[in-house]
Design an enzyme around this catalytic site. Structure first.
Site, PDB file in Angstrom:
ATOM      1  N   ASP A   1       5.763   7.299   3.715  1.00  0.00           N
ATOM      2  CA  ASP A   1       4.754   7.314   4.452  1.00  0.00           C
ATOM      3  C   ASP A   1       4.803   7.797   6.311  1.00  0.00           C
ATOM      4  OD1 ASP A   1       3.879   4.400   4.252  1.00  0.00           O
ATOM      5  OD2 ASP A   1       4.844   3.829   4.308  1.00  0.00           O
TER       6      ASP A   1
ATOM      7  N   LYS B   1       1.559   8.110   2.146  1.00  0.00           N
ATOM      8  CA  LYS B   1       0.403   6.731   2.872  1.00  0.00           C
ATOM      9  C   LYS B   1       0.282   6.811   4.231  1.00  0.00           C
ATOM     10  CE  LYS B   1       2.477   2.672   1.743  1.00  0.00           C
ATOM     11  NZ  LYS B   1       2.970   2.121   3.746  1.00  0.00           N
TER      12      LYS B   1
ATOM     13  N   GLU C   1      -2.223   3.920   6.993  1.00  0.00           N
ATOM     14  CA  GLU C   1      -2.341   2.955   7.141  1.00  0.00           C
ATOM     15  C   GLU C   1      -3.063   2.971   8.020  1.00  0.00           C
ATOM     16  OE1 GLU C   1       1.022   0.149   9.751  1.00  0.00           O
ATOM     17  OE2 GLU C   1       2.214   0.879   7.849  1.00  0.00           O
TER      18      GLU C   1
ATOM     19  N   GLU D   1      -1.192  -4.808   2.180  1.00  0.00           N
ATOM     20  CA  GLU D   1      -0.558  -6.227   2.405  1.00  0.00           C
ATOM     21  C   GLU D   1      -0.775  -7.493   2.578  1.00  0.00           C
ATOM     22  OE1 GLU D   1       2.910  -3.989   4.140  1.00  0.00           O
ATOM     23  OE2 GLU D   1       3.994  -5.765   5.091  1.00  0.00           O
TER      24      GLU D   1
HETATM   25  O1  KIV Z   1       7.146   0.519   4.771  1.00  0.00           O
HETATM   26  C1  KIV Z   1       6.867  -0.001   3.318  1.00  0.00           C
HETATM   27  O2  KIV Z   1       8.213   0.101   3.056  1.00  0.00           O
HETATM   28  C2  KIV Z   1       6.056  -0.294   2.544  1.00  0.00           C
HETATM   29  C3  KIV Z   1       5.385  -1.178   1.608  1.00  0.00           C
HETATM   30  C4  KIV Z   1       5.857  -2.302   1.841  1.00  0.00           C
HETATM   31  C5  KIV Z   1       4.156  -1.475   1.479  1.00  0.00           C
HETATM   32  O3  KIV Z   1       4.383   0.313   3.313  1.00  0.00           O
END
Ligand code: KIV
Length: 273
Positions: free
Chosen positions: A92, A122, A124, A191
């Site tokens: 992330d 990833k 958002e 989500e």
């Molecule tokens: O940070 C995380 O764990 C997430 C998941 C909930 C998809 O983004």
């Protein structure tokens, strides 16, 4: 159960995930943030490991995902990558490392990829971050999108309730999903949105759609490992299935250890040099 655990030891790639969607094979995804856990998760046959910014909550004890830093995400990413042979590792991008300035976003993305050796990132958001998404994709870095409940925007929402229940938000989510696919993202996390909306998005997109609290008619599922193993307490959303009660198992083991130390039962003669 064994029939679903792949004996294919080849590395999971973006291409293989898209093939899985094409043949209707569901994609399994879990979070991990450290070497020991990631080794178990990879060895158990998971397809994708997410080094989620949920590390901010479950590893660091913060209330939200906002405080975790780029350096901390790189540390967690590196620890996980060292443990993994087969799963794809997605890291992330943390809050503040990509919103607003797309050049800074690219610099953050390059740092994560160079220093952690992750396979993908990833992010958002939809239209608002499209310039950054395009810049990162142009550098050859694969991106998984994340729409619906976006925990980095919790202060804007003011609640962790289900998103996109009204038509305006649902229409925007559908538009954003298409924009992310057209930009070249290889996958999308949805989500906490209504199951029928998630089903529609998954059927309209050719890239895999992974759900968390988005029903069963998507291409795969993701959960936070501490939640599904029953380590965390006081967090019981409807979508969470607990596969173990590690809180009780660990508490019992630790209490037994305390008892054994205090009673001088541990160590015994065979446990010394
Ligand atoms: O940070 C995380 O764990 C997430 C998941 C909930 C998809 O983004």
């Amino acid at each position: 159960m064994a029939g679903y655990i792949s004996d294919d030891t080849r590395k999971v790639t973006t291409h293989r995930l898209i093939e899985m969607k094409e043949r209707g094979e569901k994609i399994s995804m879990l979070t991990s943030y450290d070497f020991t856990t990631a080794k178990i998760v990879d060895g158990a046959g998971i397809d994708v490991i997410l080094v989620g910014d949920s590390a901010s909550n479950v590893m660091a004890g913060n209330v939200t995902t906002l405080p975790i830093t780029l350096d901390q995400m790189i540390y967690h990413g590196k620890s996980v990558v060292r443990a993994v042979n087969r799963a794809m590792v997605v890291v992330d991008m943390p809050f503040g490392s990509y919103q607003g300035n797309s050049k800074e976003g690219l610099a953050s993305a390059i740092r994560i990829m160079k220093e952690s050796h992750a396979d993908a990132l990833k992010l958002e958001g939809g239209e608002e971050i499209l310039e950054t998404v395009n810049r990162i994709l142009c550098a050859g870095i694969p991106i998984m999108g994340h729409l619906g409940l976006m925990p980095q925007s919790i202060n804007k929402y003011g609640t962790y309730t289900v998103r996109a229940k009204d038509e305006i938000e649902a229409e925007k989510l559908i538009r954003d999903a298409h924009l992310l696919e057209e930009a070249g993202c290889f996958g999308l996390v949805l989500e906490k949105i209504p199951a029928n909306l998630a089903e529609r998005v998954a059927s309209e997109l050719t890239i895999p759609v992974i759900g968390i609290g988005a029903g069963g008619k998507v291409d795969g599922q993701v959960l936070v490992i501490q939640d599904m193993l029953g380590m965390s307490q006081g967090f019981s959303p409807r979508f969470l299935r607990r596969y173990a009660d590690l809180h009780t198992t660990m508490t019992n083991a630790i209490q037994q250890y305390v008892t054994d130390v205090k009673s001088s039962d541990f160590p015994n003669e065979k446990e010394q040099y």
